[in-house]
Design an enzyme around this catalytic site. Structure first.
Site, mmCIF file in Angstrom:
data_model
loop_
_atom_site.group_PDB
_atom_site.id
_atom_site.type_symbol
_atom_site.label_atom_id
_atom_site.label_comp_id
_atom_site.label_asym_id
_atom_site.label_seq_id
_atom_site.Cartn_x
_atom_site.Cartn_y
_atom_site.Cartn_z
ATOM 1 N N HIS A 355 -32.174 7.174 -31.850
ATOM 2 C CA HIS A 355 -31.645 8.335 -31.142
ATOM 3 C C HIS A 355 -30.482 8.181 -30.455
ATOM 4 O O HIS A 355 -29.805 9.040 -29.554
ATOM 5 C CB HIS A 355 -32.465 8.890 -29.748
ATOM 6 N N LYS A 543 -25.878 18.921 -19.402
ATOM 7 C CA LYS A 543 -26.494 17.518 -20.151
ATOM 8 C C LYS A 543 -26.262 16.712 -19.057
ATOM 9 O O LYS A 543 -25.570 16.476 -18.153
ATOM 10 C CB LYS A 543 -25.578 17.578 -21.423
ATOM 11 N N ARG A 544 -26.761 15.286 -19.616
ATOM 12 C CA ARG A 544 -26.674 14.245 -18.736
ATOM 13 C C ARG A 544 -25.025 13.916 -18.480
ATOM 14 O O ARG A 544 -24.570 14.161 -19.625
ATOM 15 C CB ARG A 544 -27.336 12.848 -19.450
ATOM 16 N N LYS A 549 -19.746 12.450 -23.906
ATOM 17 C CA LYS A 549 -20.304 13.618 -23.676
ATOM 18 C C LYS A 549 -18.832 14.315 -23.349
ATOM 19 O O LYS A 549 -18.880 15.880 -23.345
ATOM 20 C CB LYS A 549 -21.558 13.990 -23.078
ATOM 21 N N THR A 651 -29.373 18.798 -28.607
ATOM 22 C CA THR A 651 -30.485 19.685 -28.836
ATOM 23 C C THR A 651 -30.160 21.091 -28.015
ATOM 24 O O THR A 651 -30.584 22.041 -28.136
ATOM 25 C CB THR A 651 -31.809 19.311 -28.472
ATOM 26 N N LYS A 655 -30.370 25.269 -28.467
ATOM 27 C CA LYS A 655 -30.948 26.363 -27.444
ATOM 28 C C LYS A 655 -29.988 27.283 -26.974
ATOM 29 O O LYS A 655 -30.231 28.543 -27.260
ATOM 30 C CB LYS A 655 -31.396 25.663 -26.233
HETATM 31 C C1 26V Z 1 -28.810 5.740 -23.314
HETATM 32 C C2 26V Z 1 -27.604 5.084 -22.848
HETATM 33 C C3 26V Z 1 -28.110 3.990 -21.636
HETATM 34 C C4 26V Z 1 -26.752 3.084 -21.601
HETATM 35 C C5 26V Z 1 -25.464 3.713 -21.526
HETATM 36 C C6 26V Z 1 -25.106 4.270 -22.663
HETATM 37 C C7 26V Z 1 -26.298 4.991 -23.234
HETATM 38 C C8 26V Z 1 -26.006 6.205 -24.146
HETATM 39 C C9 26V Z 1 -27.072 6.904 -24.579
HETATM 40 C C10 26V Z 1 -28.243 6.658 -24.309
HETATM 41 C C11 26V Z 1 -29.378 7.741 -24.895
HETATM 42 C C12 26V Z 1 -30.671 7.061 -25.302
HETATM 43 C C13 26V Z 1 -31.373 7.685 -26.229
HETATM 44 C C14 26V Z 1 -31.244 9.330 -26.187
HETATM 45 O O1 26V Z 1 -31.714 9.936 -25.154
HETATM 46 N N1 26V Z 1 -30.573 10.021 -27.208
HETATM 47 C C15 26V Z 1 -30.594 11.481 -27.308
HETATM 48 O O2 26V Z 1 -31.703 11.736 -28.221
HETATM 49 C C16 26V Z 1 -31.757 13.208 -28.316
HETATM 50 C C17 26V Z 1 -32.872 13.614 -29.291
HETATM 51 O O3 26V Z 1 -32.792 13.023 -30.475
HETATM 52 C C18 26V Z 1 -30.345 13.679 -29.251
HETATM 53 O O4 26V Z 1 -30.088 15.089 -29.243
HETATM 54 C C19 26V Z 1 -29.180 13.061 -28.504
HETATM 55 O O5 26V Z 1 -28.005 13.316 -29.069
HETATM 56 C C20 26V Z 1 -29.224 11.670 -28.102
HETATM 57 O O6 26V Z 1 -28.222 11.436 -27.138
#
Ligand code: 26V
Length: 814
Positions: A355, A543-544, A549, A651, A655
């Site tokens: 992801h 979003k987060r 982003k 996602t 929406k």
């Molecule tokens: C986690 C972290 C943690 C440390 C700092 C940087 C960082 C960057 C991204 C993440 C996200 C981890 C996984 C995640 O939530 N991915 C999301 O998954 C969604 C469903 O597939 C997708 O639509 C999003 O684009 C994706 O960010």
């Protein structure tokens, strides 16, 4: 399917309120009314569940176990009402009782067991699996505290615990008789038994895993799947005799130590240290899940050799990766299989979804922590790595660098993504662009070895929650025009495109939007004490909070608009309301500073009488699923502006589109496919492509300072960060942002290319401004977006997973 009449519902409700709370509906509090309503609905859900469970068990289909650390379910009441098709019944009950159904719904806490997209995707998948009649269950952790509650105090984020279970949870059922035991620590003894070597785990601590099940109803589907969430409990009961010996406190501490495992959901921080407890959580839920999957499989009377024919396990990112060595352990140490057979079964059972391509988010565990906490799994992972490296050696003799970079264990760390790729038969990305990046860059070396494993399956969202439930008026209009088949066959939405040029339909879409915008305006007034104009463009980024982003790019454009208005008060501009909602990980300093900046900018702009309310900035605190359901139907412009190549899919973008918002976005994640669907004229695309971004990274020749000096509007914005414009008392408050963009805070300057994309982003906004002015073409575009959203239904996504990976058979009604 059995339903309920209004009178029956009313009667049941009175009875519940009396028996549960000793009140009549007239004297019950709001919270008691919610719980009485929920309990009546729960009875109906339980009836369906009982029947649906039989279908599940009688089916000879393969079954899916979806392993995920996160399930961002949101509220259940509205969703269950929708799936039981009794919303109207309750609505008329509420009219008679003179209570507002909306108020009742708002009493339910969100089940916020996730950080963002990954967790919400898991929830959408469960919805589609039940709706499509595919036998599956989710497995995760029953966190006592979900993602923190966000409070904003003086523009700063404050985190508060989310004690969502405090008043009980009517939607779950504990199943203590299906408790599993999970073992940590200790050592492994090698025992020779005749010709065989056996491994015995000794000196461990055990923790009980108690499952709580939540029913997952589908829409017009008899199958009811379940979500199994494991809670940690101490294995021994408190020994009261210890009290006399003064050891009671010690025993209490031990109990707490065991139960802390399922205490809280980890926010995804930038800092990975101090996370031994997170590894514990991972093994805890994975071990319990795999043990119970094997147990139920054997209860069905199958031979262990057929395991992979009957079960398939999807791992949601690397968080549940320990499931791979855990199944190996069970197959070898408990079922007595040899390595080869156990490995064959394991690698035919698991499928892995990636992801994110963000380097800092790819999980790696220090060897030592791993070894101490999971001594037997360590041996197994070590062996998997040895054998894998041997195979690589045969394929690439002498190519040490390649082997070292592909190894599962290296630099004193266990690389969980490598373990997943080697131990699974399928590896998928979550949008087409993301899948290409995995194949061509991030996992290219693995792609060369296992090309057949790699797939791209674009994410989707459930149309039931995000259109039917969140935007009932728009749903009704669509159904009126094209019939209701789109609810289960999303591609049918295309027929709505025939109305894109119909002035009456355009007007009705516009009217529905206005009503939704007024509802949101009321919420904003109530929560932020800001008056916003429902006729202004609602431009939304929710979003987060992450640098990639680029909420910051959005803020820069807002400051720029403000500067233009100050310079030229006669400027022709549609009034705009910029709306943000975002949680920042508690340890992510830069993200928190950006939240503060949004507030400072908002405060300055919202109180400036000179701009005559033509610009407003709103930050809604505590972003969560239920808030998204309120905001999305009221949105005109959806901000999807990540640095190209960084957002795996997104996602939220889907929406918004589904609800008729127009996207301003980069060619990133699923935005690429949204553009393919709607055509370039119905989306506002700007900025670098991911290929160009990578070229800059490779060449190292990106020069944000030059852009700063050449673009006076941008220079003005950046200078305002450090000249006290937004914070007169503490002029240096935002210097870190300024410095990071122009000179780099230790690393590359402006690694997310805000400066590079700024000019094109502003131009894209200008196009929005002109287009909104010409309202016919705006609503035409809006309708085209709705009509082409069909591809982004999670039903389509799940069908693709099933065809390409899971191969489950649909369960039929009896
Ligand atoms: C986690 C972290 C943690 C440390 C700092 C940087 C960082 C960057 C991204 C993440 C996200 C981890 C996984 C995640 O939530 N991915 C999301 O998954 C969604 C469903 O597939 C997708 O639509 C999003 O684009 C994706 O960010």
């Amino acid at each position: 399917m059995k339903s309920i009449t209004k009178d029956e519902f009313m009667q049941a409700l009175e009875t519940k309120a009396q028996r549960m709370f000793g009140r009549t509906m007239r004297t019950a509090s709001k919270s008691q009314i919610y719980r009485s309503v929920a309990l009546v609905v729960r009875d109906l859900v339980m009836e369906r569940w009982a029947y649906g469970r039989e279908l599940y068990h009688e089916s000879s289909s393969r079954q899916l176990c979806y392993l995920s650390m996160e399930f961002l379910m949101g509220r259940a009441l509205g969703n269950n009402l929708l799936n039981l098709e009794i919303e109207d019944v309750l609505q008329s009950v509420c009219v008679d009782l003179e209570v507002d159904l909306e108020d009742i719904r708002n009493e339910e806490p969100d089940a916020g067991l996730g950080n963002g997209g990954l967790g919400r995707l898991a929830a959408c998948f469960l919805d589609s699996l039940s709706t499509l009649g595919l036998p599956a269950h989710g497995c995760g952790i029953r966190y006592e505290y979900g993602l923190f509650k966000q409070k904003i105090i003086d523009g700063y984020q404050i985190e508060l615990p989310d004690s969502w279970l405090e008043d009980g949870n009517v939607w779950e059922v504990a199943v203590p008789e299906e408790t599993e035991v999970v073992k940590f620590g200790g050592y492994v003894e090698r025992v020779q038994q005749g010709k065989k070597v056996r491994y015995k785990h000794r000196g461990y601590q055990s923790v009980k895993a108690v499952p709580y099940e939540v029913p997952v109803l589908g829409y017009q589907s008899p199958l009811v799947n379940s979500l199994r969430l494991w809670a940690a409990r101490a294995t021994t009961h408190l020994d009261m005799s210890l009290f006399g010996q003064g050891k009671y406190m010690h025993a209490l501490e031990e109990k707490e130590l065991a139960e802390v495992i399922s205490k809280l959901l980890y926010p995804e921080d930038t800092h990975p240290e101090g996370k031994a407890l997170r590894l514990k959580q991972q093994y805890f839920f994975v071990s319990a899940s795999i043990q119970s999957v094997v147990r139920n499989f054997k209860l069905e009377g199958h031979a262990i050799h057929d395991f992979a024919c009957k079960r398939v396990i999807q791992i949601n990112d690397t968080h549940p990766a320990l499931a791979i060595p855990e199944l190996m352990r069970i197959l070898m140490d408990q079922e007595g299989l040899g390595w080869e057979e156990a490995w064959e079964i394991t690698t035919k059972t698991f499928a892995y979804t990636n992801h994110t391509v963000m380097e800092e988010a790819l999980e790696k565990w220090p060897e030592q922590i791993f070894q101490e906490l999971l001594p037997r799994l360590w041996q197994i992972v070590y062996e998997i790595n040895e054998r894998f490296c041997k195979d690589l050696w045969a394929k690439y003799p002498g190519d040490w660098d390649r082997i070292a970079s592909m190894a599962i264990i290296g630099d004193k760390q266990v690389k969980m993504a490598h373990l997943c790729i080697v131990g699974s038969f399928s590896v998928n990305g979550v949008a087409q662009l993301h899948a290409s990046i995995l194949k061509e860059m991030v996992f290219n070396q693995f792609f060369q070895v296992f090309p057949e494993k790699f797939k791209g399956i674009t994410n989707g969202v459930t149309f039931r929650r995000f259109l039917l439930k969140a935007n009932p008026d728009l749903s009704a209009l669509i159904t009126e025009k094209i019939g209701g088949q789109w609810i289960l066959d999303s591609v049918k939405l295309k027929e709505f495109a025939a109305y894109a040029k119909d002035p009456e339909v355009c007007q009705r879409v516009a009217d529905i939007r206005l009503v939704n915008k007024k509802r949101l305006a009321a919420y904003i007034l109530d929560h932020n004490n800001i008056v916003v104009d429902p006729h202004s463009i609602y431009d939304v980024q929710i979003k987060r909070l992450h640098e990639y982003k680029r909420q910051l790019l959005n803020v820069f454009h807002i400051i720029h608009l403000y500067n233009k208005l100050l310079e030229n008060p006669g400027l022709e501009m549609q009034p705009r309301t910029f709306i943000f909602a975002a949680k920042a990980a508690p340890g992510y300093r830069m993200a928190k500073l950006i939240i503060k900046l949004i507030h400072s900018v908002g405060q300055t702009i919202n109180s400036d009488k000179r701009i005559n309310d033509r610009l407003k900035v709103v930050f809604l605190e505590n972003y969560r699923v239920s808030l998204a359901e309120l905001i999305i139907p009221a949105t005109d412009v959806s901000e999807q502006i990540s640095t190209a190549g960084k957002e795996a899919s997104g996602t939220g973008n889907m929406k918004f589109m589904l609800n008729g918002a127009l996207t301003i976005g980069t060619l990133d994640g699923a935005n690429v496919e949204i553009e393919e669907e709607v055509g370039a004229e119905n989306i506002f695309i700007f900025g670098l492509t991911s290929a160009l971004v990578n070229r800059y990274y490779q060449r190292g020749d990106y020069d944000p300072l030059a852009i700063y000096h050449n673009n006076s509007a941008l220079k003005q914005v950046l200078d305002q960060l450090v000249n006290g414009f937004f914070n007169f008392e503490q002029q240096d408050m935002f210097r870190e942002i300024y410095h990071g963009l122009l000179y780099g805070n230790g690393g590359m300057a402006d690694p997310y290319f805000l400066l590079k994309d700024f000019a094109e982003y502003c131009e894209a906004h200008d196009r929005i401004n002109t287009n909104y002015g010409n309202s016919d073409s705006w609503w035409e575009k809006s309708i085209i977006n709705i009509a082409h959203a069909g591809r982004f239904s999670s039903d389509r996504t799940i069908s693709e997973y099933n065809e390409q990976i899971w191969k489950l058979n649909k369960v039929a009604a009896k």
